[in-house]
Enzyme design. Structure first.
Site, PDB file in Angstrom:
ATOM      1  N   GLN A 115     -54.181 -60.288-110.445  1.00 31.53           N
ATOM      2  CA  GLN A 115     -54.974 -59.909-109.280  1.00 31.53           C
ATOM      3  C   GLN A 115     -55.102 -58.397-109.088  1.00 31.53           C
ATOM      4  OE1 GLN A 115     -52.801 -62.989-106.674  1.00 31.53           O
ATOM      5  NE2 GLN A 115     -54.839 -62.951-105.806  1.00 31.53           N
TER       6      GLN A 115
ATOM      7  N   ARG B 123     -42.743 -57.329-104.190  1.00 26.99           N
ATOM      8  CA  ARG B 123     -42.826 -58.520-105.040  1.00 26.99           C
ATOM      9  C   ARG B 123     -44.044 -58.415-105.948  1.00 26.99           C
ATOM     10  NH1 ARG B 123     -45.271 -64.169-103.746  1.00 26.99           N
ATOM     11  NH2 ARG B 123     -44.660 -65.251-105.642  1.00 26.99           N
TER      12      ARG B 123
ATOM     13  N   HIS C 220     -47.193 -66.266-112.185  1.00 33.56           N
ATOM     14  CA  HIS C 220     -48.186 -66.313-111.107  1.00 33.56           C
ATOM     15  C   HIS C 220     -49.544 -66.608-111.761  1.00 33.56           C
ATOM     16  CE1 HIS C 220     -48.867 -64.911-106.726  1.00 33.56           C
ATOM     17  NE2 HIS C 220     -50.014 -65.414-107.133  1.00 33.56           N
TER      18      HIS C 220
ATOM     19  N   ASN D  75     -44.684 -69.197-108.931  1.00 32.22           N
ATOM     20  CA  ASN D  75     -45.398 -69.066-107.672  1.00 32.22           C
ATOM     21  C   ASN D  75     -46.324 -70.263-107.495  1.00 32.22           C
ATOM     22  OD1 ASN D  75     -46.493 -67.405-105.318  1.00 32.22           O
ATOM     23  ND2 ASN D  75     -48.373 -67.857-106.465  1.00 32.22           N
ATOM     24  N   GLU D  76     -46.091 -71.045-106.451  1.00 32.94           N
ATOM     25  CA  GLU D  76     -47.007 -72.102-106.036  1.00 32.94           C
ATOM     26  C   GLU D  76     -47.437 -73.040-107.164  1.00 32.94           C
ATOM     27  OE1 GLU D  76     -50.333 -70.328-104.012  1.00 32.94           O
ATOM     28  OE2 GLU D  76     -49.120 -69.694-102.338  1.00 32.94           O
TER      29      GLU D  76
ATOM     30  N   ASN E 102     -44.578 -69.572 -99.272  1.00 34.16           N
ATOM     31  CA  ASN E 102     -45.826 -68.890 -98.934  1.00 34.16           C
ATOM     32  C   ASN E 102     -46.492 -69.687 -97.832  1.00 34.16           C
ATOM     33  OD1 ASN E 102     -45.220 -67.206-101.032  1.00 34.16           O
ATOM     34  ND2 ASN E 102     -46.859 -67.921-102.381  1.00 34.16           N
TER      35      ASN E 102
ATOM     36  N   TYR F 242     -49.718 -69.808 -95.081  1.00 39.34           N
ATOM     37  CA  TYR F 242     -50.990 -69.261 -94.601  1.00 39.34           C
ATOM     38  C   TYR F 242     -51.547 -70.030 -93.417  1.00 39.34           C
ATOM     39  CZ  TYR F 242     -51.062 -66.205 -98.607  1.00 39.34           C
ATOM     40  OH  TYR F 242     -50.734 -65.225 -99.500  1.00 39.34           O
TER      41      TYR F 242
ATOM     42  N   GLU G 181     -44.948 -64.891 -99.127  1.00 32.83           N
ATOM     43  CA  GLU G 181     -46.336 -64.479 -98.845  1.00 32.83           C
ATOM     44  C   GLU G 181     -46.735 -64.959 -97.465  1.00 32.83           C
ATOM     45  OE1 GLU G 181     -49.385 -65.661-101.666  1.00 32.83           O
ATOM     46  OE2 GLU G 181     -48.053 -65.239-103.353  1.00 32.83           O
TER      47      GLU G 181
ATOM     48  N   TRP H 212     -48.748 -60.566 -97.754  1.00 32.91           N
ATOM     49  CA  TRP H 212     -49.786 -60.674 -98.783  1.00 32.91           C
ATOM     50  C   TRP H 212     -51.049 -60.096 -98.197  1.00 32.91           C
ATOM     51  CZ3 TRP H 212     -49.678 -61.866-103.864  1.00 32.91           C
ATOM     52  CH2 TRP H 212     -50.935 -61.892-104.512  1.00 32.91           C
TER      53      TRP H 212
ATOM     54  N   GLU I 125     -59.251 -62.173-105.634  1.00 36.44           N
ATOM     55  CA  GLU I 125     -58.823 -63.384-104.917  1.00 36.44           C
ATOM     56  C   GLU I 125     -59.295 -64.640-105.669  1.00 36.44           C
ATOM     57  OE1 GLU I 125     -56.614 -64.132-102.788  1.00 36.44           O
ATOM     58  OE2 GLU I 125     -57.275 -66.177-102.398  1.00 36.44           O
ATOM     59  N   TRP I 126     -58.846 -64.779-106.898  1.00 36.62           N
ATOM     60  CA  TRP I 126     -59.064 -65.978-107.722  1.00 36.62           C
ATOM     61  C   TRP I 126     -60.529 -66.421-107.695  1.00 36.62           C
ATOM     62  CZ3 TRP I 126     -55.205 -65.571-110.743  1.00 36.62           C
ATOM     63  CH2 TRP I 126     -53.954 -65.160-110.264  1.00 36.62           C
TER      64      TRP I 126
HETATM   65  C1  GBH Z   1     -51.688 -67.662-102.471  1.00 34.87           C
HETATM   66  O1  GBH Z   1     -52.257 -68.897-102.596  1.00 34.87           O
HETATM   67  C2  GBH Z   1     -51.504 -67.043-103.821  1.00 34.87           C
HETATM   68  O2  GBH Z   1     -50.162 -67.041-104.224  1.00 34.87           O
HETATM   69  C3  GBH Z   1     -52.093 -65.676-103.944  1.00 34.87           C
HETATM   70  O3  GBH Z   1     -52.184 -65.325-105.288  1.00 34.87           O
HETATM   71  C4  GBH Z   1     -53.392 -65.625-103.212  1.00 34.87           C
HETATM   72  O4  GBH Z   1     -54.088 -64.428-103.423  1.00 34.87           O
HETATM   73  C5  GBH Z   1     -53.115 -65.810-101.754  1.00 34.87           C
HETATM   74  O5  GBH Z   1     -52.368 -66.949-101.524  1.00 34.87           O
HETATM   75  C6  GBH Z   1     -54.327 -65.847-100.863  1.00 34.87           C
HETATM   76  O6  GBH Z   1     -55.125 -66.956-101.104  1.00 34.87           O
HETATM   77  O7  GBH Z   1     -56.220 -76.503 -96.335  1.00 34.87           O
HETATM   78  O8  GBH Z   1     -58.016 -75.010 -95.848  1.00 34.87           O
HETATM   79  O9  GBH Z   1     -56.024 -74.948 -94.521  1.00 34.87           O
HETATM   80  C7  GBH Z   1     -52.484 -69.559-101.389  1.00 34.87           C
HETATM   81  C8  GBH Z   1     -53.015 -70.912-101.629  1.00 34.87           C
HETATM   82  C9  GBH Z   1     -53.762 -71.227 -99.344  1.00 34.87           C
HETATM   83  C10 GBH Z   1     -53.620 -73.029-100.929  1.00 34.87           C
HETATM   84  C11 GBH Z   1     -54.010 -72.211 -98.259  1.00 34.87           C
HETATM   85  C12 GBH Z   1     -53.825 -74.000 -99.834  1.00 34.87           C
HETATM   86  C13 GBH Z   1     -54.798 -74.415 -97.714  1.00 34.87           C
HETATM   87  C14 GBH Z   1     -55.971 -74.003 -96.902  1.00 34.87           C
HETATM   88  N1  GBH Z   1     -53.110 -71.780-100.485  1.00 34.87           N
HETATM   89  N2  GBH Z   1     -54.544 -73.432 -98.754  1.00 34.87           N
HETATM   90  S1  GBH Z   1     -56.590 -75.215 -95.821  1.00 34.87           S
END
Ligand code: GBH
Length: 448
Positions: A17, A74, A117, A161-162, A292, A294, A350, A396, A403-404
């Site tokens: 990334q 990290r 990763h 990672n994940e 991690n 979010y 994260e 993060w 962003e992938w």
């Molecule tokens: C991480 O993945 C990665 O480790 C990182 O590389 C990446 O840049 C970063 O997060 C940001 O994306 O079901 O619509 O509520 C996070 C991957 C994010 C996967 C939240 C599942 C569920 C969203 N996850 N997602 S939702």
């Protein structure tokens, strides 16, 4: 907010990334280079060829870390820099990480290093990738080389990672590299990733007699049913099984969840890729648990969606990814993990948010990201008041980056990156994060 002096404030990135320099230092392509080059996979066919050019600008980036005042950084190692071909070690690739870790330490910043990763070397993919059980051996060779060369410079190791993303997004949903859509392959790939995790943990402890803490990072999302109906409850249970329990159960209990094995058996014709001793290997004790976090999810029943469940409408405020902002549900998640799974020290490896940032007169007023970060750090503080033993938080991300599948369209950084000039600009959230880190020290001096 209330944090002890030994609480670790950090920030996180990953190799593909941010590094760029895709064909320098002896690096060969990973599955992400190939995926990016495949039309229709990544937003506007962006790729990580240059990314943040961190490979050449790491000194500048270390100075940024220093100004932020973080305790730890990290980052991940690009496997195809270390083994550009099967069985061929590339010391030049390793030299980059040795130097990075050494320079971080000189500046008083602790390196927290992730082995995987998501950038699997193409040579490994061509030999079957994670679907092949041999991947465990390739990963062990890679891990052994990293431990040999770097263990004395690293403060903590994260094996994977994940694996949910690498496994299910990569081999089942097809939205991540290698872009396959085969559930049986995905379940195998996950199994081999988890096995390679367990093998690496044992190796560090036995072969190396190392005391460097080692663990795994899972992405976890608390899942709620849209209603009390039995069908919605079932949908939530299944979604939780697919996203969370499929990883938590093997790592902490040494079993895959029986209800999910049953559901998956519609696609997985045989589980005989699970060999005797595998579950013991996977559940080997670690030193910490990386999470991690979010967002949360709400699901409703839909016969067609099967175990993946259908995302339901939620009136919560969203980030720029469309993900619900849910710091209270983050607390539910951690409390559940404590009740059902583990007493290990937890690191939030994260947490962060993407928004459409705009530079105005050389400044980025990212009010929403700043609030997101404050809310989640406050949640960590609240959780620790409840005795949850969270020992660190990594934001993060340090920089806007690749962003992938969203390419450079989504910005997660606290530092803005102009991808034409590679100029870095501090967003308000970066100033705020630096302040939070600093305030901790000030308040502690008064208190102690
Ligand atoms: C991480 O993945 C990665 O480790 C990182 O590389 C990446 O840049 C970063 O997060 C940001 O994306 O079901 O619509 O509520 C996070 C991957 C994010 C996967 C939240 C599942 C569920 C969203 N996850 N997602 S939702």
């Amino acid at each position: 907010m209330n944090f002890s002096r030994d609480f670790v404030f950090g920030t996180a990135t990953s190799s593909y990334q941010i590094e760029g320099a895709h064909n320098e230092g002896g690096r060969t392509p990973s599955i992400w280079d190939t995926f990016c080059a495949t039309p229709g996979k990544v937003y506007e066919q962006h790729n990580g060829d240059n990314a943040c050019d961190h490979y050449h600008r790491f000194e500048e980036d270390i100075q940024t870390l220093k100004k932020l005042g973080v305790d730890a950084y990290r980052f991940s190692i690009a496997w195809p820099r270390i083994f550009p071909e099967k069985g061929r070690y590339n010391p030049e690739g390793m030299a980059f990480y040795k130097n990075l870790a050494k320079r971080l330490r000189e500046e008083g910043i602790k390196p927290a290093v992730t082995l995987y990763h998501w950038d699997l070397p193409m040579w490994a993919h061509e030999e079957g990738g994670w679907i092949s059980r041999e991947s465990v051996e390739w990963f062990k060779d890679y891990a052994r080389t990293c431990f040999t060369e770097l263990d004395s410079l690293v403060d903590s190791w994260i094996t994977h990672n994940e694996p949910w993303c690498a496994g299910f997004l990569g081999y089942h949903q097809g939205v991540h590299a290698p872009g396959h859509t085969n559930m049986e392959e995905a379940v195998k790939a996950v199994h081999h990733m988890l096995l390679s995790h367990g093998e690496a943990v044992s190796m560090l402890k036995t072969e190396f007699s190392s005391s460097t803490p080692i663990g795994i990072t899972l992405n976890l999302s608390p899942i709620y049913a849209k209603s009390d109906s039995a069908n919605d409850q079932l949908a939530a249970n299944n979604a939780d099984g697919y996203s969370n329990r499929w990883f938590l159960d093997p790592v902490f209990k040494g079993t895959y969840p029986a209800d999910m094995m049953n559901l998956f058996s519609k696609y997985v014709h045989s589980y005989d890729f699970i060999k005797e001793g595998d579950m013991e290997t996977i559940s080997v004790p670690c030193d910490f648990f990386g999470i991690n976090y979010y967002s949360r999810a709400i699901v409703e029943f839909s016969a067609a969606q099967d175990f993946m469940s259908k995302g339901a409408f939620s009136d919560y405020e969203k980030t720029g990814m469309g993900w619900d902002i849910a710091p209270d549900e983050f607390k539910d998640l951690i409390i559940r993990l404590r009740n059902e799974y583990t007493d290990l020290p937890i690191y939030i490896t994260e947490n962060g948010a993407a928004y459409d940032d705009e530079v105005v007169n050389g400044k980025v007023h990212d009010v929403l990201r700043t609030r997101y970060i404050e809310q989640h750090i406050q949640a960590v503080s609240d959780l620790n008041d409840l005795g949850m033993n969270i020992q660190g938080y990594y934001l993060w991300s340090l920089l806007d980056n690749f962003e992938w599948s969203f390419g450079y369209d989504k910005r997660f950084g606290m530092i803005y990156v102009d991808f034409d000039t590679q100029e870095r600009i501090w967003k308000d959230s970066a100033y705020r994060y630096a302040e939070i880190i600093k305030q901790r020290e000030a308040s502690l001096q008064i208190g102690s």
